[in-house]
Motif scaffolding. Sequence first.
Motif, mmCIF file in Angstrom:
data_model
loop_
_atom_site.group_PDB
_atom_site.id
_atom_site.type_symbol
_atom_site.label_atom_id
_atom_site.label_comp_id
_atom_site.label_asym_id
_atom_site.label_seq_id
_atom_site.Cartn_x
_atom_site.Cartn_y
_atom_site.Cartn_z
ATOM 1 N N LYS A 131 -1.845 -47.190 -2.831
ATOM 2 C CA LYS A 131 -0.445 -47.229 -2.399
ATOM 3 C C LYS A 131 0.112 -48.647 -2.518
ATOM 4 C CE LYS A 131 -0.561 -43.299 0.766
ATOM 5 N NZ LYS A 131 -0.454 -42.862 2.162
ATOM 6 N N LEU A 132 -0.671 -49.674 -2.110
ATOM 7 C CA LEU A 132 -0.236 -51.062 -2.198
ATOM 8 C C LEU A 132 0.025 -51.467 -3.653
ATOM 9 C CD1 LEU A 132 0.270 -53.789 -0.801
ATOM 10 C CD2 LEU A 132 -2.163 -54.259 -1.087
ATOM 11 N N GLU A 133 -0.867 -51.078 -4.516
ATOM 12 C CA GLU A 133 -0.684 -51.391 -5.934
ATOM 13 C C GLU A 133 0.561 -50.703 -6.483
ATOM 14 O OE1 GLU A 133 -3.129 -50.849 -10.078
ATOM 15 O OE2 GLU A 133 -4.289 -51.127 -8.223
ATOM 16 N N GLN A 139 8.074 -52.835 -7.080
ATOM 17 C CA GLN A 139 8.863 -54.047 -6.849
ATOM 18 C C GLN A 139 9.081 -54.795 -8.153
ATOM 19 O OE1 GLN A 139 6.928 -56.382 -3.832
ATOM 20 N NE2 GLN A 139 8.247 -55.550 -2.237
ATOM 21 N N ARG A 140 8.181 -54.788 -9.042
ATOM 22 C CA ARG A 140 8.333 -55.467 -10.323
ATOM 23 C C ARG A 140 9.414 -54.789 -11.179
ATOM 24 N NH1 ARG A 140 2.084 -56.049 -11.290
ATOM 25 N NH2 ARG A 140 1.706 -57.823 -9.928
ATOM 26 N N HIS A 141 9.633 -53.522 -10.979
ATOM 27 C CA HIS A 141 10.641 -52.806 -11.767
ATOM 28 C C HIS A 141 12.052 -53.314 -11.454
ATOM 29 C CE1 HIS A 141 7.858 -50.057 -13.601
ATOM 30 N NE2 HIS A 141 7.412 -49.646 -12.426
ATOM 31 N N ASN A 142 12.281 -53.843 -10.285
ATOM 32 C CA ASN A 142 13.594 -54.327 -9.891
ATOM 33 C C ASN A 142 13.845 -55.754 -10.403
ATOM 34 O OD1 ASN A 142 14.089 -51.966 -8.567
ATOM 35 N ND2 ASN A 142 13.381 -52.724 -6.588
ATOM 36 N N ASN A 143 12.880 -56.427 -10.888
ATOM 37 C CA ASN A 143 13.035 -57.795 -11.370
ATOM 38 C C ASN A 143 13.677 -57.781 -12.754
ATOM 39 O OD1 ASN A 143 11.772 -58.666 -9.087
ATOM 40 N ND2 ASN A 143 9.776 -59.000 -10.067
ATOM 41 N N LEU A 144 14.475 -58.800 -13.002
ATOM 42 C CA LEU A 144 15.088 -58.935 -14.310
ATOM 43 C C LEU A 144 14.284 -59.921 -15.117
ATOM 44 C CD1 LEU A 144 18.859 -59.214 -13.359
ATOM 45 C CD2 LEU A 144 17.674 -57.254 -14.299
#
Length: 166
Positions: A131-133, A139-144
């Motif tokens: 789940k943590l991974e 969260q990385r998907h929201n980074n530009l």
Amino acid sequence: MPLLQPHWCIGELQGGQPRTRRTTTNTATKTPGGPRDPVTDSVGDGAPPSLHLIYQTMMAQHKQIQGDNKKARLATKQLQVAVSKVAKSCSEIGERIATTETRTSVLEAELGTVVQQSTMHESQLTDIQWKLEDFENQQRHNNLCILGTQEGAEGQDTGAFIVKKI
């Protein structure tokens, strides 16, 4: 000549047979039952000296055997005491073993429970790690990602960097 003279007496009749017994008469007083000489009394006054020597040797060996018997009885008693101590010790060890086996059985049962709980906890930990991974990946998907810029070039103020670049 010794003072004791052995002779045989014929006593009362028993079942039609005369009963004989050996008596000793003190020749000095002529009274039966005076002081007795075991050698003369056993082998007779007229026995050859070699027979007296054999008798004395036998008597000495008899005394030695009696002494050996006493030592053997003493050693036997000591062995019996030692054996009873060993038996008592074995009994105590048996009780200790029984207690240890009981404790071991209890601990084995508790260990089984602990192993089951450990397996369950490992499974939960694995689920939590997945789940943590997954959260980290989301969260990385929201980074530009801005192509042509190096990572960390924005510094502390990301908004001012983007405005400057555009």
